[in-house]
Design a protein around this motif. Structure first.
Motif, PDB file in Angstrom:
ATOM      1  N   VAL A  12       0.781  -1.160   0.540  1.00 54.70           N
ATOM      2  CA  VAL A  12      -0.178  -0.233  -0.163  1.00 54.70           C
ATOM      3  C   VAL A  12       1.057   1.545   0.191  1.00 54.70           C
ATOM      4  O   VAL A  12       2.105   1.006   1.005  1.00 54.70           O
ATOM      5  CB  VAL A  12      -0.893   0.287   0.778  1.00 54.70           C
ATOM      6  CG1 VAL A  12      -1.526   1.181   1.654  1.00 54.70           C
ATOM      7  CG2 VAL A  12      -1.908  -1.200   1.532  1.00 54.70           C
ATOM      8  N   VAL A  13       0.620   2.246  -1.077  1.00 55.39           N
ATOM      9  CA  VAL A  13       1.062   3.397  -0.877  1.00 55.39           C
ATOM     10  C   VAL A  13       0.763   4.257  -1.007  1.00 55.39           C
ATOM     11  O   VAL A  13      -0.421   4.243  -1.789  1.00 55.39           O
ATOM     12  CB  VAL A  13       2.097   3.452  -2.791  1.00 55.39           C
ATOM     13  CG1 VAL A  13       3.161   4.830  -2.965  1.00 55.39           C
ATOM     14  CG2 VAL A  13       3.540   2.162  -2.416  1.00 55.39           C
ATOM     15  N   GLY A  14       0.551   5.483   0.485  1.00 61.31           N
ATOM     16  CA  GLY A  14      -0.787   6.279  -0.237  1.00 61.31           C
ATOM     17  C   GLY A  14       0.201   7.743   0.170  1.00 61.31           C
ATOM     18  O   GLY A  14       1.425   8.363   0.221  1.00 61.31           O
ATOM     19  N   PRO A  15       0.416   8.661  -1.348  1.00 61.80           N
ATOM     20  CA  PRO A  15       1.697   9.634  -1.948  1.00 61.80           C
ATOM     21  C   PRO A  15       1.241  10.827  -1.417  1.00 61.80           C
ATOM     22  O   PRO A  15       1.594  11.826  -1.627  1.00 61.80           O
ATOM     23  CB  PRO A  15       1.511   9.308  -3.324  1.00 61.80           C
ATOM     24  CG  PRO A  15       0.122   8.497  -3.670  1.00 61.80           C
ATOM     25  CD  PRO A  15      -0.267   7.965  -2.702  1.00 61.80           C
ATOM     26  N   PHE A  16      -0.580  10.614  -1.238  1.00 60.73           N
ATOM     27  CA  PHE A  16      -0.989  12.143  -0.236  1.00 60.73           C
ATOM     28  C   PHE A  16      -2.117  12.155   0.104  1.00 60.73           C
ATOM     29  O   PHE A  16      -2.957  10.475   0.045  1.00 60.73           O
ATOM     30  CB  PHE A  16      -1.202  13.165  -1.562  1.00 60.73           C
ATOM     31  CG  PHE A  16      -2.491  12.905  -2.836  1.00 60.73           C
ATOM     32  CD1 PHE A  16      -3.310  13.331  -3.019  1.00 60.73           C
ATOM     33  CD2 PHE A  16      -1.987  12.601  -3.868  1.00 60.73           C
ATOM     34  CE1 PHE A  16      -4.566  13.650  -3.224  1.00 60.73           C
ATOM     35  CE2 PHE A  16      -2.651  11.937  -4.489  1.00 60.73           C
ATOM     36  CZ  PHE A  16      -4.139  12.623  -4.239  1.00 60.73           C
ATOM     37  N   ALA A  17      -2.575  13.014   1.173  1.00 60.98           N
ATOM     38  CA  ALA A  17      -3.616  12.929   1.927  1.00 60.98           C
ATOM     39  C   ALA A  17      -4.171  14.779   1.584  1.00 60.98           C
ATOM     40  O   ALA A  17      -3.796  15.324   1.510  1.00 60.98           O
ATOM     41  CB  ALA A  17      -3.822  12.628   3.100  1.00 60.98           C
ATOM     42  N   ILE A  18      -5.936  14.526   1.773  1.00 55.03           N
ATOM     43  CA  ILE A  18      -6.366  16.143   2.463  1.00 55.03           C
ATOM     44  C   ILE A  18      -7.145  16.274   2.886  1.00 55.03           C
ATOM     45  O   ILE A  18      -7.478  15.098   4.102  1.00 55.03           O
ATOM     46  CB  ILE A  18      -7.275  15.989   0.747  1.00 55.03           C
ATOM     47  CG1 ILE A  18      -8.810  14.795   1.046  1.00 55.03           C
ATOM     48  CG2 ILE A  18      -6.696  16.552  -0.703  1.00 55.03           C
ATOM     49  CD1 ILE A  18      -9.428  15.543  -0.203  1.00 55.03           C
ATOM     50  N   HIS A  19      -7.162  17.268   3.801  1.00 52.52           N
ATOM     51  CA  HIS A  19      -7.038  17.887   5.403  1.00 52.52           C
ATOM     52  C   HIS A  19      -9.044  18.604   4.823  1.00 52.52           C
ATOM     53  O   HIS A  19      -9.006  19.156   3.881  1.00 52.52           O
ATOM     54  CB  HIS A  19      -6.286  17.859   5.285  1.00 52.52           C
ATOM     55  CG  HIS A  19      -4.537  17.461   6.490  1.00 52.52           C
ATOM     56  ND1 HIS A  19      -4.124  17.236   5.185  1.00 52.52           N
ATOM     57  CD2 HIS A  19      -5.119  16.982   7.136  1.00 52.52           C
ATOM     58  CE1 HIS A  19      -3.094  17.108   6.228  1.00 52.52           C
ATOM     59  NE2 HIS A  19      -3.888  16.540   6.697  1.00 52.52           N
ATOM     60  N   PHE A  20     -10.429  18.335   5.581  1.00 55.78           N
ATOM     61  CA  PHE A  20     -10.994  19.175   5.670  1.00 55.78           C
ATOM     62  C   PHE A  20     -10.885  20.578   6.479  1.00 55.78           C
ATOM     63  O   PHE A  20     -11.568  21.123   5.971  1.00 55.78           O
ATOM     64  CB  PHE A  20     -11.998  18.320   6.489  1.00 55.78           C
ATOM     65  CG  PHE A  20     -12.154  16.457   5.489  1.00 55.78           C
ATOM     66  CD1 PHE A  20     -12.459  16.868   4.632  1.00 55.78           C
ATOM     67  CD2 PHE A  20     -12.479  15.585   6.828  1.00 55.78           C
ATOM     68  CE1 PHE A  20     -12.637  15.384   4.183  1.00 55.78           C
ATOM     69  CE2 PHE A  20     -13.010  14.754   6.302  1.00 55.78           C
ATOM     70  CZ  PHE A  20     -12.828  14.458   4.875  1.00 55.78           C
ATOM     71  N   SER A  21      -9.672  20.953   7.225  1.00 57.21           N
ATOM     72  CA  SER A  21      -9.508  22.264   7.642  1.00 57.21           C
ATOM     73  C   SER A  21      -7.956  22.104   7.045  1.00 57.21           C
ATOM     74  O   SER A  21      -7.386  21.424   7.168  1.00 57.21           O
ATOM     75  CB  SER A  21      -9.211  21.761   8.915  1.00 57.21           C
ATOM     76  OG  SER A  21      -8.530  21.654   9.526  1.00 57.21           O
ATOM     77  N   ASN A  22      -7.904  23.355   7.092  1.00 54.98           N
ATOM     78  CA  ASN A  22      -6.308  24.246   6.541  1.00 54.98           C
ATOM     79  C   ASN A  22      -5.906  24.620   7.509  1.00 54.98           C
ATOM     80  O   ASN A  22      -5.953  25.637   7.588  1.00 54.98           O
ATOM     81  CB  ASN A  22      -6.678  25.025   5.334  1.00 54.98           C
ATOM     82  CG  ASN A  22      -7.222  24.122   3.733  1.00 54.98           C
ATOM     83  OD1 ASN A  22      -6.413  23.269   3.530  1.00 54.98           O
ATOM     84  ND2 ASN A  22      -8.132  25.283   3.195  1.00 54.98           N
ATOM     85  N   GLU A  23      -5.099  23.698   8.670  1.00 55.50           N
ATOM     86  CA  GLU A  23      -4.377  24.669   9.522  1.00 55.50           C
ATOM     87  C   GLU A  23      -2.956  24.531   8.670  1.00 55.50           C
ATOM     88  O   GLU A  23      -2.037  23.956   8.520  1.00 55.50           O
ATOM     89  CB  GLU A  23      -4.176  23.114  10.891  1.00 55.50           C
ATOM     90  CG  GLU A  23      -5.638  22.391  11.508  1.00 55.50           C
ATOM     91  CD  GLU A  23      -5.534  22.147  12.413  1.00 55.50           C
ATOM     92  OE1 GLU A  23      -4.903  22.678  13.218  1.00 55.50           O
ATOM     93  OE2 GLU A  23      -6.824  21.386  13.129  1.00 55.50           O
ATOM     94  N   ASP A  24      -2.226  25.109   9.721  1.00 51.84           N
ATOM     95  CA  ASP A  24      -0.674  26.037   9.088  1.00 51.84           C
ATOM     96  C   ASP A  24      -0.393  24.843   9.753  1.00 51.84           C
ATOM     97  O   ASP A  24       1.247  24.331   8.837  1.00 51.84           O
ATOM     98  CB  ASP A  24      -0.150  26.754   9.549  1.00 51.84           C
ATOM     99  CG  ASP A  24      -1.144  27.636   9.148  1.00 51.84           C
ATOM    100  OD1 ASP A  24      -1.414  28.598   8.113  1.00 51.84           O
ATOM    101  OD2 ASP A  24      -1.285  29.681   9.965  1.00 51.84           O
TER     102      ASP A  24
END
Length: 166
Positions: free
Chosen positions: A40-52
């Motif tokens: 399993v390779v996870g190259p990216f994730a998205i976040h529901f909030s944009n925390e610095d």
């Protein structure tokens, strides 16, 4: 990553996955009769909030799949706050969703390690960096060996993975 970018990536992944839905080879439709491993390779994730504080998420994992649907595995990843982390889990896989043999769902639960210090409250029941995780996911088998998958990371975001059977 903003909502528009996340939506664009999601649409692109769905289009890529649906390419195989037309004229699928019989190979994808064969049931799996022996246990198998998946990288399993996870190259990216998205976040529901944009925390610095959010950083890029990388994930590498190994999963054992049984023909009866049971799964177990381990993944190592850099969490959203740049901390080395791990997830050891057990779960179940449902094949052939919506009448399509290429679509599957998974539900895993296990121990997450790595969310420490000021980020300890980002994982439920965290004690000294060890917490509990439950990850529902939906995937699409492009071929007998290749799949793409999206997993929900609680209320924090989504992780996109490529899975390779061997």
């Amino acid at each position: 990553m903003n909502v528009r970018t996340a939506a664009s990536i999601s649409v692109a992944l769905i289009c890529l996955a649906s390419r195989g839905a037309f004229g699928q080879s019989a190979e994808v439709q064969d049931p799996f009769s022996k246990p198998w491993w998946e990288a399993v390779v996870g190259p990216f994730a998205i976040h529901f909030s944009n925390e610095d504080e959010h950083t890029h998420v990388y994930l590498l994992g190994l999963e054992r799949n049984q023909p009866d649907g049971w799964i177990w595995g381990f993944s190592a990843f850099q969490n959203s706050f740049g901390q080395p982390s791990a997830y050891a889990y057990y779960g179940y896989r449902w094949e052939g969703l919506f009448g399509n043999p290429a679509i599957y769902a998974k539900l895993s639960g296990g121990i997450i390690y790595g969310y420490k210090d000021e980020y300890k409250d980002k994982v439920p029941f965290n004690h000294n960096g060890f917490g509990l995780g439950i990850i529902p996911a939906i995937g699409y088998r492009l071929t007998r060996a290749d799949a793409v998958q999206v997993g929900a990371l609680g209320t924090a975001g989504l992780i996109f993975t490529y899975n390779r059977r061997f």
